[in-house]
Motif scaffolding. Structure first.
Motif, short mmCIF file in Angstrom:
data_model
loop_
_atom_site.label_atom_id
_atom_site.label_comp_id
_atom_site.label_asym_id
_atom_site.label_seq_id
_atom_site.Cartn_x
_atom_site.Cartn_y
_atom_site.Cartn_z
N GLN A 85 0.65 -1.37 0.07
CA GLN A 85 0.13 0.42 -0.03
C GLN A 85 0.84 1.78 0.00
N GLN A 86 1.58 1.13 1.01
CA GLN A 86 2.89 2.90 0.80
C GLN A 86 3.47 2.70 -1.22
N HIS A 87 3.97 1.27 -0.90
CA HIS A 87 4.54 1.60 -2.32
C HIS A 87 4.21 1.78 -3.28
N LEU A 88 2.36 1.67 -3.80
CA LEU A 88 1.41 2.03 -4.41
C LEU A 88 1.33 3.24 -4.00
N THR A 89 1.25 4.27 -3.17
CA THR A 89 0.89 5.71 -2.45
C THR A 89 2.38 6.25 -2.57
N ASP A 90 3.37 5.62 -3.02
CA ASP A 90 4.04 7.13 -3.28
C ASP A 90 4.94 7.10 -5.18
N TYR A 91 3.99 5.58 -5.48
CA TYR A 91 4.08 5.35 -6.53
C TYR A 91 3.37 6.10 -7.62
N LEU A 92 1.69 6.55 -7.18
CA LEU A 92 1.04 7.64 -7.24
C LEU A 92 1.62 8.96 -7.36
N HIS A 93 2.12 9.24 -6.66
CA HIS A 93 2.83 10.48 -6.55
C HIS A 93 3.83 11.21 -6.72
N SER A 94 4.83 10.33 -7.60
CA SER A 94 6.10 10.17 -8.35
C SER A 94 5.37 10.97 -10.26
N PRO A 95 6.57 10.74 -10.44
CA PRO A 95 6.33 11.66 -11.80
C PRO A 95 6.64 10.29 -12.71
N GLN A 96 6.82 9.03 -12.23
CA GLN A 96 6.62 7.30 -13.55
C GLN A 96 5.13 7.16 -13.51
N GLY A 97 4.29 7.32 -11.87
CA GLY A 97 2.88 7.44 -11.76
C GLY A 97 2.10 8.64 -12.38
#
Length: 111
Positions: A85-97
């Motif tokens: 869940q934390q990885h998904l949160t980080d990904y959503l807010h990353s340039p890649q996501g």
């Protein structure tokens, strides 16, 4: 993803119309999205066991746009699910996501 997490998340997913004939389950697609978020691999490298990358990517874009992924990130899940869940949160807010589905025009005005 644990069964307990999935049970919780079914309450935050958008409902599908009865006429929807999607062959992939929402859980299967979410597991593909989680895989990408955790590994940071390109969508084209999604293992075939997780389904077609195009389908997973499209569902990611849809759920990102309608807020479903944010609701998934805010849901209270069992401890064993908090890492992805934390990885998904980080990904959503990353340039890649945050990449758009199609490249936009460049400074010169051409794609």
């Amino acid at each position: 993803m644990s069964d307990a997490a999935w049970h919780t998340l079914t309450r935050v997913l958008p409902t599908r119309p009865r006429t929807d004939r999607r062959s992939r389950s929402e859980r299967h697609l979410l597991e593909g999205i989680i895989h990408i978020a955790c590994t940071r691999q390109a969508w084209t490298r999604l293992p075939s066991a997780l389904g077609p990358f195009i389908t997973c990517r499209q569902r990611y874009l849809t759920w990102h746009a309608d807020g479903t992924l944010e609701r998934i990130c805010r849901a209270t899940l069992p401890e064993q699910d908090k890492r992805w869940q934390q990885h998904l949160t980080d990904y959503l807010h990353s340039p890649q996501g945050r990449q758009p589905s199609k490249p936009g025009p460049t400074a010169g005005g051409t794609p």
